[in-house]
Design a protein around this motif. Structure first.
Motif, PDB file in Angstrom:
ATOM      1  N   VAL A 100       0.861  -1.194   0.000  1.00 16.99           N
ATOM      2  CA  VAL A 100       0.000   0.000   0.000  1.00 16.99           C
ATOM      3  C   VAL A 100       0.891   1.236   0.000  1.00 16.99           C
ATOM      4  O   VAL A 100       1.810   1.339   0.819  1.00 16.99           O
ATOM      5  N   TYR A 101       0.637   2.131  -0.945  1.00 14.83           N
ATOM      6  CA  TYR A 101       1.448   3.349  -1.088  1.00 14.83           C
ATOM      7  C   TYR A 101       0.546   4.542  -1.403  1.00 14.83           C
ATOM      8  O   TYR A 101      -0.358   4.441  -2.227  1.00 14.83           O
ATOM      9  N   GLY A 150       4.003   4.731  10.145  1.00 12.55           N
ATOM     10  CA  GLY A 150       2.765   4.819   9.376  1.00 12.55           C
ATOM     11  C   GLY A 150       2.290   3.448   8.928  1.00 12.55           C
ATOM     12  O   GLY A 150       1.115   3.095   9.076  1.00 12.55           O
ATOM     13  N   ARG A 193      -4.801  10.846   6.435  1.00 16.35           N
ATOM     14  CA  ARG A 193      -6.188  11.316   6.270  1.00 16.35           C
ATOM     15  C   ARG A 193      -7.145  10.142   6.160  1.00 16.35           C
ATOM     16  O   ARG A 193      -8.257  10.305   5.655  1.00 16.35           O
ATOM     17  N   HIS A 244      -1.415  -1.075   9.550  1.00 17.39           N
ATOM     18  CA  HIS A 244      -1.634  -2.528   9.605  1.00 17.39           C
ATOM     19  C   HIS A 244      -2.192  -2.936  10.977  1.00 17.39           C
ATOM     20  O   HIS A 244      -3.082  -3.780  11.065  1.00 17.39           O
ATOM     21  N   VAL A 267       5.115  -7.299   4.765  1.00 14.66           N
ATOM     22  CA  VAL A 267       6.569  -7.277   4.998  1.00 14.66           C
ATOM     23  C   VAL A 267       6.959  -5.801   4.937  1.00 14.66           C
ATOM     24  O   VAL A 267       7.083  -5.222   3.863  1.00 14.66           O
ATOM     25  N   ILE A 294      -0.704  13.342   1.150  1.00 13.52           N
ATOM     26  CA  ILE A 294      -2.038  13.031   1.673  1.00 13.52           C
ATOM     27  C   ILE A 294      -1.996  11.932   2.743  1.00 13.52           C
ATOM     28  O   ILE A 294      -2.984  11.266   2.998  1.00 13.52           O
ATOM     29  N   HIS A 295      -0.841  11.796   3.383  1.00 14.42           N
ATOM     30  CA  HIS A 295      -0.766  10.842   4.485  1.00 14.42           C
ATOM     31  C   HIS A 295      -1.637  11.300   5.653  1.00 14.42           C
ATOM     32  O   HIS A 295      -1.887  12.470   5.831  1.00 14.42           O
ATOM     33  N   ILE A 301      -6.852   7.546   4.196  1.00 13.03           N
ATOM     34  CA  ILE A 301      -6.969   6.941   2.855  1.00 13.03           C
ATOM     35  C   ILE A 301      -6.282   5.571   2.811  1.00 13.03           C
ATOM     36  O   ILE A 301      -6.814   4.620   2.227  1.00 13.03           O
ATOM     37  N   LEU A 346      -5.993   3.525   5.233  1.00 15.24           N
ATOM     38  CA  LEU A 346      -6.890   2.612   5.949  1.00 15.24           C
ATOM     39  C   LEU A 346      -8.035   2.155   5.035  1.00 15.24           C
ATOM     40  O   LEU A 346      -8.349   0.960   4.968  1.00 15.24           O
ATOM     41  N   GLY A 372       1.402   1.306  11.883  1.00  9.77           N
ATOM     42  CA  GLY A 372       0.158   1.816  12.460  1.00  9.77           C
ATOM     43  C   GLY A 372      -1.071   1.419  11.663  1.00  9.77           C
ATOM     44  O   GLY A 372      -2.070   0.968  12.234  1.00  9.77           O
TER      45      GLY A 372
HETATM   46  C1  LIG Z   1       1.550   3.514   5.294  1.00  3.44           C
HETATM   47  C2  LIG Z   1       0.535   4.414   4.599  1.00  3.44           C
HETATM   48  C3  LIG Z   1      -0.061   3.664   3.422  1.00  3.44           C
HETATM   49  C4  LIG Z   1      -0.569   4.740   5.633  1.00  3.44           C
HETATM   50  O1  LIG Z   1      -1.587   5.457   4.978  1.00  3.44           O
HETATM   51  P1  LIG Z   1      -2.263   6.770   5.620  1.00  3.44           P
HETATM   52  O2  LIG Z   1      -3.398   7.164   4.763  1.00  3.44           O
HETATM   53  O3  LIG Z   1      -1.196   7.773   5.867  1.00  3.44           O
HETATM   54  O4  LIG Z   1      -2.779   6.232   7.018  1.00  3.44           O
HETATM   55  P2  LIG Z   1      -4.227   6.502   7.628  1.00  3.44           P
HETATM   56  O5  LIG Z   1      -4.464   7.966   7.709  1.00  3.44           O
HETATM   57  O6  LIG Z   1      -5.224   5.673   6.907  1.00  3.44           O
HETATM   58  O7  LIG Z   1      -4.014   5.951   9.103  1.00  3.44           O
HETATM   59  C5  LIG Z   1      -4.823   4.937   9.646  1.00  3.44           C
HETATM   60  C6  LIG Z   1      -4.295   4.618  11.029  1.00  3.44           C
HETATM   61  O8  LIG Z   1      -2.978   4.075  10.949  1.00  3.44           O
HETATM   62  C7  LIG Z   1      -2.201   4.583  12.053  1.00  3.44           C
HETATM   63  N1  LIG Z   1      -1.150   5.487  11.531  1.00  3.44           N
HETATM   64  C8  LIG Z   1      -1.076   6.037  10.295  1.00  3.44           C
HETATM   65  N2  LIG Z   1       0.053   6.781  10.189  1.00  3.44           N
HETATM   66  C9  LIG Z   1       0.670   6.713  11.384  1.00  3.44           C
HETATM   67  C10 LIG Z   1       1.879   7.254  11.882  1.00  3.44           C
HETATM   68  N3  LIG Z   1       2.687   8.020  11.120  1.00  3.44           N
HETATM   69  N4  LIG Z   1       2.225   6.960  13.143  1.00  3.44           N
HETATM   70  C11 LIG Z   1       1.467   6.161  13.915  1.00  3.44           C
HETATM   71  N5  LIG Z   1       0.290   5.604  13.488  1.00  3.44           N
HETATM   72  C12 LIG Z   1      -0.088   5.876  12.246  1.00  3.44           C
HETATM   73  C13 LIG Z   1      -3.164   5.335  12.934  1.00  3.44           C
HETATM   74  O9  LIG Z   1      -3.760   4.406  13.832  1.00  3.44           O
HETATM   75  C14 LIG Z   1      -4.171   5.814  11.932  1.00  3.44           C
HETATM   76  O10 LIG Z   1      -5.423   6.110  12.493  1.00  3.44           O
HETATM   77  P3  LIG Z   1      -5.670   7.575  13.145  1.00  3.44           P
HETATM   78  O11 LIG Z   1      -5.174   8.593  12.155  1.00  3.44           O
HETATM   79  O12 LIG Z   1      -7.156   7.595  13.342  1.00  3.44           O
HETATM   80  O13 LIG Z   1      -4.872   7.597  14.416  1.00  3.44           O
HETATM   81  C15 LIG Z   1       1.177   5.739   4.129  1.00  3.44           C
HETATM   82  O14 LIG Z   1       1.726   6.388   5.248  1.00  3.44           O
HETATM   83  C16 LIG Z   1       2.279   5.551   3.104  1.00  3.44           C
HETATM   84  O15 LIG Z   1       2.014   5.496   1.913  1.00  3.44           O
HETATM   85  N6  LIG Z   1       3.549   5.454   3.574  1.00  3.44           N
HETATM   86  C17 LIG Z   1       4.698   5.326   2.694  1.00  3.44           C
HETATM   87  C18 LIG Z   1       4.740   3.970   2.012  1.00  3.44           C
HETATM   88  C19 LIG Z   1       4.626   2.832   2.976  1.00  3.44           C
HETATM   89  O16 LIG Z   1       5.215   2.814   4.032  1.00  3.44           O
HETATM   90  N7  LIG Z   1       3.842   1.828   2.548  1.00  3.44           N
HETATM   91  C20 LIG Z   1       3.644   0.603   3.280  1.00  3.44           C
HETATM   92  C21 LIG Z   1       4.515  -0.449   2.688  1.00  3.44           C
HETATM   93  S1  LIG Z   1       4.376  -1.983   3.596  1.00  3.44           S
END
Ligand SMILES: CC(C)(COP(=O)(O)OP(=O)(O)OC[C@H]1O[C@@H](n2cnc3c(N)ncnc32)[C@H](O)[C@@H]1OP(=O)(O)O)[C@@H](O)C(=O)NCCC(=O)NCCS
Length: 176
Positions: A88-89, A130, A97, A135, A122, A94-95, A99, A101, A133
């Motif tokens: 998931v990327y 992030g 928000r 996952h 993995v 827009i992290h 999305i 999740l 969190g």
């Molecule tokens: C990982 C990723 C997909 C998460 O998506 P996101 O839209 O930013 O996360 P969400 O806003 O949906 O967060 C959902 C929940 O996850 C947790 N979370 C998300 N980001 C977090 C952070 N930086 N620190 C701690 N918890 C976090 C929280 O519980 C959050 O809920 P809340 O905002 O109500 O507290 C995004 O940060 C991303 O693309 N990161 C870079 C690429 C990456 O790491 N991909 C995963 C590869 S395995």
């Protein structure tokens, strides 16, 4: 509030997906790739996933692709056929928000509908709060850490293994 749509990926989305992943490869530690794949290579990978019957979704804000998630084979040996590995990327801007999740929830629901029983993440870099969190919020359990298995940007990186049982998980055997 901008309109968010989570929908199946089409070939027309691949240039946007390639751009999102390129940023993650160049500047991030979530992926251990070092050279960003081009659109042709991302198209080839998309084809492999589609041919294998795996789910692949994009998140579009006002029609613009800002993120994606897919599930693919965890490992190629056939006994692993009910287990998928997810990715998931999102665009960095827009992290956090919700999305990521929503993409993951759709991916998990579709993986369940297709009969998969386990999903494995993995996660590159144990400092990737992030990913760990999102996952965790989806119900994944922490399995453990492989310390210092990657080398990127001149430093050793861990991978973090997380796992979610989908549907009936390991409590029943699949039919057939
Ligand atoms: C990982 C990723 C997909 C998460 O998506 P996101 O839209 O930013 O996360 P969400 O806003 O949906 O967060 C959902 C929940 O996850 C947790 N979370 C998300 N980001 C977090 C952070 N930086 N620190 C701690 N918890 C976090 C929280 O519980 C959050 O809920 P809340 O905002 O109500 O507290 C995004 O940060 C991303 O693309 N990161 C870079 C690429 C990456 O790491 N991909 C995963 C590869 S395995």
């Amino acid at each position: 509030m901008q309109a968010l749509e989570i929908r199946p990926t089409t070939a027309a989305d691949l240039p946007s997906i390639t751009g999102i992943y390129e940023h993650a490869v160049r500047y991030g530690t979530a992926t251990f790739e070092l050279i960003p794949p081009d659109v042709a290579e991302m198209t080839r990978r998309f084809g492999v996933l589609m041919d294998g019957g795996f789910p692949y979704f994009v998140a579009a804000l006002e029609g613009r692709v800002v993120g994606y998630a897919y599930a693919g084979a965890y490992r190629p040996r056939p006994a692993y056929r009910f287990t998928v590995e997810n990715s998931v990327y999102l665009e960095p801007a827009i992290h956090r928000r919700g999305i990521g999740l929503q993409l993951m929830q759709r991916l998990i629901a579709e993986s369940k509908a297709r009969g998969y029983r386990q999903m494995i993440a993995v996660i590159g870099d144990s400092a990737n709060a992030g990913s760990i969190g999102v996952h965790t919020k989806c119900g994944f359990q922490m399995i453990g850490t492989h310390p210092n298995v990657g080398l990127k940007f001149g430093r050793w990186l861990d991978t973090v293994m997380m796992q979610l049982a989908i549907g009936e998980g390991g409590t029943t055997l699949p039919a057939g």
